[in-house]
Design an enzyme around this catalytic site. Structure first.
Site: not given
Ligand code: HPA
Ligand code: ZN
Length: 342
Positions: A26, A28, A206, A209, A287-288
């Site tokens: 996971h 991005h 997603h 969350e 994630d990021d």
């Molecule tokens: N969550 C949801 N959408 C997203 C994210 C994230 O961490 N990063 C880029 N789009």
């Molecule tokens: Zn994400």
């Protein structure tokens, strides 16, 4: 009753755990861009990035909605297939340095060619070339999951689904949805998910969350995903947790992301351990990573320190993640083989 304390791992054992080969499901793609990379590209192209960075150079945001708008602002500098090739190289160098040997990344045709299939093919070609070079240089294997963006609405999700279906195969292996979970309903996106499934793609979205367990249930029942991005708030409905465990639905858990965005106040309050103990298949991702000041080594470090996970548990985590990967059987067997031999 005194709570059971996690077994203590000495510094040498911890160092060995942090060096283990890792599998990340996971991530991005734009969200993995180092801030210096975005700043440099902005300067080259004279694009105004006011508000994107803190004075210390890190990404600036104060909550999830703000994070999404800063993310989109940073993404403006990525305008050509060549920019995405450079981004891919930077991202994979960083992931490989953290011990990642296999990674699945979310790619959005909305950012790569505006949803046009021809343009998307050019971006994809550039990304794959860069990924092939990174595999030769560092041994890291990359596969792509095309994503639509929830807050752009269901109508705009059709173009990315079509891009995904047109390029489905051994490299584009999945379809998913990111963006703002607080907007609209999972069910509104059934059409793009149906199209992607019929094209042979595996599915993730997603959910759970920012909204509660009903969102996770809808992801499973209405979009028929086999993996859920985050999914952690399923813990608020134990019947749902049992269903997730029984069906073998995989959660793509991103602990530092959840703590940074204040879904949970700290690591000790994060439900990953409880979900695992209840039989849920959990995997771990970033994630990021530069947005949340994390990387896979940091995720492992926190899990070892907070929950006392052992080296064997981390090895099993990597094998579980490899089994949950969307890649074809040949790639998966090769990956599992690499995880067998330390
Ligand atoms: N969550 C949801 N959408 C997203 C994210 C994230 O961490 N990063 C880029 N789009
Ligand atoms: Zn994400």
């Amino acid at each position: 009753m005194t709570p059971e304390l996690p077994p203590v791992m000495d510094e040498e054992q911890l160092a060995a755990v942090l060096d283990l080969p890792k599998v990340e499901l996971h991530l991005h793609h734009e969200g993995a861009a180092p801030p210096e990379f975005i700043r440099r590209l902005g300067q080259e192209k004279s694009i105004n990035l006011t508000g994107v960075f803190n004075p210390d150079g890190s990404y600036a945001f104060h909550d999830f909605a703000h994070f999404l708008s800063v993310y989109e602002a940073a993404t403006q500098v990525l305008k050509t297939p060549e920019d995405y090739a450079r981004l891919t190289t930077a991202v994979l160098e960083e992931s490989a340095a953290n011990g990642v040997i296999y990674c699945e990344t979310f790619l959005s045709p909305d950012f790569c060619g505006g949803g046009d299939v021809g343009a998307w093919r050019e971006y994809l070609h550039a990304i794959r070339d860069a990924a092939d070079a990174a595999e030769r240089a560092h041994g890291i294997v990359l596969r792509g999951i095309v994503t639509c963006i929830r807050h752009f609405g269901p109508y705009r999700a059709k173009a990315p689904a079509l891009c995904a279906a047109e390029t489905a195969g051994d490299w584009i292996v999945g379809f998913g949805m990111g963006g703002d979970e607080t907007m609209g309903k999972q069910k509104d996106f059934a059409w793009p998910f149906d199209l992607a499934r019929e094209a042979g793609l595996q599915l993730t979205t997603h959910a759970g969350e920012w909204r509660g367990p009903a969102e996770v249930r809808s992801a499973i029942e209405d979009l028929r995903v086999t993996r859920v991005g985050h999914g952690v708030r399923a813990i608020e409905d134990l019947a749902l947790v049992d269903l997730i465990a029984e069906r073998g639905i995989v959660l793509e858990v991103c602990p530092v992301s959840n703590v940074t965005l204040k879904v949970y106040p700290n690591m000790a309050a994060h439900p990953i351990e409880e979900l695992r103990k209840r039989g849920v298949t959990v995997t771990v991702s970033t994630d990021d990573p530069p947005f949340f000041h994390t990387n896979m080594r940091r995720e492992y470090h926190n899990l070892a320190k907070t929950f006392g996970w052992s080296a064997e548990q981390f090895s099993e985590l990597a094998r579980t993640s490899a089994r949950a990967a969307f890649c074809n059987d040949e790639t998966k067997s090769a990956l599992l083989k690499r995880l067998e031999t330390p």
